[in-house]
Design a protein around this motif. Structure first.
Motif, PDB file in Angstrom:
ATOM      1  N   GLU A  41       0.829  -1.204   0.000  1.00 15.23           N
ATOM      2  CA  GLU A  41       0.000   0.000   0.000  1.00 15.23           C
ATOM      3  C   GLU A  41       0.866   1.258   0.000  1.00 15.23           C
ATOM      4  O   GLU A  41       1.986   1.248   0.487  1.00 15.23           O
ATOM      5  CB  GLU A  41      -0.997  -0.046   1.167  1.00 15.23           C
ATOM      6  CG  GLU A  41      -0.705   0.874   2.308  1.00 15.23           C
ATOM      7  CD  GLU A  41      -1.668   0.738   3.470  1.00 15.23           C
ATOM      8  OE1 GLU A  41      -2.890   0.853   3.261  1.00 15.23           O
ATOM      9  OE2 GLU A  41      -1.185   0.547   4.596  1.00 15.23           O
ATOM     10  N   ILE A  42       0.342   2.302  -0.595  1.00 10.53           N
ATOM     11  CA  ILE A  42       1.052   3.572  -0.617  1.00 10.53           C
ATOM     12  C   ILE A  42       0.353   4.530   0.344  1.00 10.53           C
ATOM     13  O   ILE A  42      -0.837   4.787   0.204  1.00 10.53           O
ATOM     14  CB  ILE A  42       1.092   4.189  -2.033  1.00 10.53           C
ATOM     15  CG1 ILE A  42       1.685   3.194  -3.027  1.00 10.53           C
ATOM     16  CG2 ILE A  42       1.900   5.483  -2.022  1.00 10.53           C
ATOM     17  CD1 ILE A  42       1.773   3.722  -4.450  1.00 10.53           C
ATOM     18  N   VAL A  43       1.100   4.979   1.310  1.00  8.79           N
ATOM     19  CA  VAL A  43       0.529   5.837   2.339  1.00  8.79           C
ATOM     20  C   VAL A  43       1.158   7.219   2.218  1.00  8.79           C
ATOM     21  O   VAL A  43       2.369   7.348   2.045  1.00  8.79           O
ATOM     22  CB  VAL A  43       0.830   5.256   3.739  1.00  8.79           C
ATOM     23  CG1 VAL A  43       0.337   6.197   4.828  1.00  8.79           C
ATOM     24  CG2 VAL A  43       0.192   3.891   3.890  1.00  8.79           C
ATOM     25  N   GLY A  44       0.315   8.245   2.282  1.00  6.64           N
ATOM     26  CA  GLY A  44       0.820   9.616   2.149  1.00  6.64           C
ATOM     27  C   GLY A  44       1.012  10.253   3.508  1.00  6.64           C
ATOM     28  O   GLY A  44       0.293   9.960   4.456  1.00  6.64           O
ATOM     29  N   VAL A 210      -0.049  12.990  -4.337  1.00  7.11           N
ATOM     30  CA  VAL A 210      -0.568  12.192  -3.224  1.00  7.11           C
ATOM     31  C   VAL A 210      -1.958  11.673  -3.565  1.00  7.11           C
ATOM     32  O   VAL A 210      -2.290  10.515  -3.321  1.00  7.11           O
ATOM     33  CB  VAL A 210      -0.605  13.057  -1.958  1.00  7.11           C
ATOM     34  CG1 VAL A 210      -1.261  12.318  -0.813  1.00  7.11           C
ATOM     35  CG2 VAL A 210       0.809  13.462  -1.592  1.00  7.11           C
ATOM     36  N   CYS A 214      -1.834   7.697  -3.459  1.00  6.57           N
ATOM     37  CA  CYS A 214      -1.978   7.142  -2.107  1.00  6.57           C
ATOM     38  C   CYS A 214      -3.311   6.452  -1.848  1.00  6.57           C
ATOM     39  O   CYS A 214      -4.360   6.915  -2.273  1.00  6.57           O
ATOM     40  CB  CYS A 214      -1.778   8.237  -1.069  1.00  6.57           C
ATOM     41  SG  CYS A 214      -0.117   8.889  -1.125  1.00  6.57           S
ATOM     42  N   ASP A 215      -3.221   5.348  -1.122  1.00  3.46           N
ATOM     43  CA  ASP A 215      -4.426   4.668  -0.676  1.00  3.46           C
ATOM     44  C   ASP A 215      -4.979   5.338   0.573  1.00  3.46           C
ATOM     45  O   ASP A 215      -6.175   5.428   0.777  1.00  3.46           O
ATOM     46  CB  ASP A 215      -4.112   3.203  -0.355  1.00  3.46           C
ATOM     47  CG  ASP A 215      -3.499   2.500  -1.556  1.00  3.46           C
ATOM     48  OD1 ASP A 215      -4.143   2.516  -2.619  1.00  3.46           O
ATOM     49  OD2 ASP A 215      -2.388   1.965  -1.434  1.00  3.46           O
ATOM     50  N   VAL A 217      -4.029   8.620   3.587  1.00  2.00           N
ATOM     51  CA  VAL A 217      -3.218   9.806   3.835  1.00  2.00           C
ATOM     52  C   VAL A 217      -3.289  10.178   5.310  1.00  2.00           C
ATOM     53  O   VAL A 217      -4.356  10.121   5.920  1.00  2.00           O
ATOM     54  CB  VAL A 217      -3.729  11.007   2.999  1.00  2.00           C
ATOM     55  CG1 VAL A 217      -2.954  12.258   3.335  1.00  2.00           C
ATOM     56  CG2 VAL A 217      -3.637  10.700   1.519  1.00  2.00           C
ATOM     57  N   THR A 230      -8.833   8.136   3.448  1.00  4.61           N
ATOM     58  CA  THR A 230      -8.498   8.078   2.024  1.00  4.61           C
ATOM     59  C   THR A 230      -8.507   9.495   1.478  1.00  4.61           C
ATOM     60  O   THR A 230      -9.195  10.368   2.032  1.00  4.61           O
ATOM     61  CB  THR A 230      -9.533   7.256   1.236  1.00  4.61           C
ATOM     62  OG1 THR A 230     -10.797   7.908   1.380  1.00  4.61           O
ATOM     63  CG2 THR A 230      -9.612   5.836   1.760  1.00  4.61           C
TER      64      THR A 230
END
Ligand SMILES: Nc1ncnc2c1ncn2[C@@H]1O[C@H](COP(=O)(O)OP(=O)(O)OP(=O)(O)O)[C@@H](O)[C@H]1O
Ligand SMILES: [Mg+2]
Lengths: 327, 270
Positions: A41-44, A210, A214-215, A217, A230
């Motif tokens: 997962e991509i987290v901001g 972002v 991002c999934d 934030v 989200t």
């Protein structure tokens, strides 16, 4: 899973006061942040300047020790098990530093690869594969001082992947890059998460970035998490004004009055400005007003000269949040 | 082994970073040669016969040999001061932080850096030393069989000294004062141009701070004066003592430096 629980960081800075006297000052850069990153997962991590993003990332990378709180990866503690963590994570910062300019791209990668315990055929294979991934084959034997900004940043990405980290922290990775190069970088990052199942934490001042990547934030301000959701939900909860701007032919006042009345029954507010091109309608609402508004225009048979949507941005959301907070 | 791998990484990088042009080799060569020549001709005009006060401490016929060994040792030690000083460059470019991001053995990094820079900086002057001996003579006064041991002592001491300096520069970003402290005083007090035995007491005290002093005593004893190892046990014991102390300090400071960096984030401040 990477998990940070109630981490804080207080820097002690000494301020000179004359020749011998020094005053100690405490800077509370991070004041109790909880965050998690799952594989894939991509987290901001968003916040205004000085919010504590870089400090947080450095704590997760083991470069800084938290003043309190714990960081674990699958149960391994960042302080007690720093060696393990160092194999599992890597960090990439934006900007042009952090490379040896006199060394070639390949030599840079080989150096850092060896520091991660790679050697011989394994090292060569890893370096070659990464050079291919970031498309630097043609420049691999040139000294880095002759690279463009974009090439240096791609080399940084390759460096950050040398130890095949499970978690990757990116601190403003597209800083100062042109749009097309930033886009290429974003697609690399996306692939890392989607195809290689890496957990990515990303800070950026480019909010579209972002929103696109991002999934989830985390929005932080002055060292604490203000909001965690989200990107879409954050926009929905925080941004209250959606705006649509339309230009039509000149309208007379009674007509305008009529429309304002109709609109207000539908929770839209409309303002008119007359310009040389015609009448400009500025429509604001707390929801996406496009549909309702187009209905109104259709029933009044007005041809549209120009239509402009001002979609809310995370940037607005953050500014809004920070404003509410300090109010 | 990871330890060797880390050391090797740093050696290769130091080479690639510092020796990117042939000019570097020239300057590395000419600088010590110049130092040597100026010292030689500065001493030459004095009465260096058997009546000279200096004759009490060494055979004036061996002046050339005395100075050559002195400068050889000095180049070994001084080149490591310079390489340590370059740590501040790594701090500025942020690469130092990236090194500490990896799990590499910190000690391997520190000694790899010393060893890498050492070999680069000294081999030319070593060649020069040998050439001079061949050309000018003095070959007959050299104890060739003692040469390998002398070199091992010189190299090991220099690397331990260099590792220590690297850590000092890691620890503090204001360590450039060491540069000033070490340049002239080390050249003078370590007995490169004049024998330490000829110093007054206070001078001797300073001299014995520098491990180089004992290294030179060993090398000259073994190679020039033809003493046996057992005759040199006393300076050897001192040398081992000082080097052990430096090694211990290196480990302690290294741990402290990293802990301090994690506390304050000073690895990137400059
Ligand atoms: N090494 C340090 N010593 C003392 N204070 C520091 C140090 N590093 C950061 N700070 C302070 O901590 C606070 C948070 O800084 P940090 O760099 O984490 O912010 P950031 O969110 O990354 O900001 P930016 O968007 O500008 O990169 C700031 O007030 C900063 O001045
Ligand atoms: Mg930052």
């Amino acid at each position: 899973m990477l998990e940070a629980k109630a981490i804080t960081k207080t820097y002690t800075v000494k301020q000179k006061q004359g020749w011998f006297k020094r005053e100690k000052q405490q800077v509370h850069a991070v004041k109790g942040i909880d965050l998690t990153i799952e594989p894939g997962e991509i987290v901001g991590l968003l916040g205004l300047n000085g919010a504590g993003k870089t400090t947080t990332i450095k704590m997760l990378s083991t470069l800084l020790s938290p003043s309190s709180g714990t960081i674990t990866i699958d149960g391994h503690d960042a302080v007690q098990d720093a060696r393990y963590l160092k194999q599992m994570v890597n960090m990439i910062a934006g900007g042009e530093r952090m490379l040896y300019f006199r060394l070639t791209g390949k030599e840079n990668l080989a150096f850092f690869g060896r520091l991660y315990g790679l050697n011989g055929k394994e090292l060569t294979a890893r370096v070659n594969a990464l050079i291919k991934l970031v498309e630097l084959e043609d420049a691999q034997d040139l000294p880095v001082e002759r690279y463009s900004k974009g090439m240096k940043q791609r080399l940084q990405i390759a460096r950050g992947l040398l130890n095949q980290p499970h978690y990757l922290f990116l601190d403003e990775p597209t800083l100062g890059l042109d749009a097309p190069i930033a886009k290429q970088l974003r697609s690399i990052v996306k692939d890392l998460a989607m195809e290689q199942n890496k957990g990515v934490l990303l800070t950026s001042h480019y909010l579209e970035e972002v929103e696109e990547l991002c999934d989830r934030v985390y929005i932080i301000d002055k060292g604490t998490v203000m909001m965690h959701d989200t990107p879409a939900n954050i926009i929905n909860t925080v941004v209250l004004d959606y705006r649509v701007i339309v230009t039509t032919a000149h309208l007379n006042e009674t007509f305008k009055h009529d429309i304002i009345k109709t609109a207000s029954t539908k929770q839209l507010s409309i303002e008119f400005y007359d310009t040389g091109d015609g009448t400009v309608w500025e429509v604001t609402a707390s929801f996406d007003p496009t549909q309702v508004f187009l209905d109104i225009i259709m029933t009044h048979h007005q041809p549209i000269f120009k239509l402009e949507m001002k979609m809310p941005k995370l940037e607005d959301a953050i500014l809004q949040l920070a404003k509410e907070r300090s109010a | 082994m990871n330890w060797i791998n880390g050391m090797w990484a740093e050696m290769v990088k130091s080479h690639q970073h510092n020796f990117h042009s042939k000019m570097i080799y020239l300057s590395l060569f000419f600088w010590p040669v110049l130092l040597f020549i100026t010292s030689y001709f500065a001493l030459k005009p004095f009465d260096l016969g058997s009546t000279s006060p200096i004759a009490e401490f060494f055979d004036p016929d061996d002046l050339m040999l005395f100075l050559l060994t002195g400068y050889l040792g000095y180049i070994f030690f001084w080149s490591l001061v310079q390489s340590a000083w370059q740590t501040s460059y790594e701090r500025q470019t942020g690469t130092l932080e990236l090194i500490f991001l990896t799990p590499v053995s910190r000690l391997a990094f520190v000694y790899g850096r010393a060893a890498g820079n050492l070999f680069e900086a000294v081999w030319l002057f070593s060649v020069f030393t040998v050439l001079m001996l061949v050309i000018v003579g003095g070959m007959q006064s050299i104890v060739w069989s003692a040469l390998p041991l002398a070199f091992v002592i010189l190299i090991v001491s220099a690397v331990i000294w260099g590792g220590f300096l690297n850590v000092v520069f890691l620890f503090s970003r204001d360590a450039s004062f060491l540069f000033t402290i070490l340049e002239e005083p080390m050249e003078f007090f370590a007995g490169i141009r004049l024998p330490v035995a000829a110093f007054p007491v206070w001078g001797k005290v300073i001299a014995y701070i520098f491990p180089l002093t004992f290294v030179l005593e060993m090398i000259r004893g073994l190679v020039v004066e033809g003493k046996s190892f057992t005759e040199l046990l006393s300076p050897f014991a001192w040398l081992v003592g000082i080097l052990s102390l430096l090694f211990l300090l290196t480990i302690i400071l290294l741990n402290k430096a990293e802990k301090n960096a994690k506390e304050t984030g000073n690895m990137v401040l400059f």
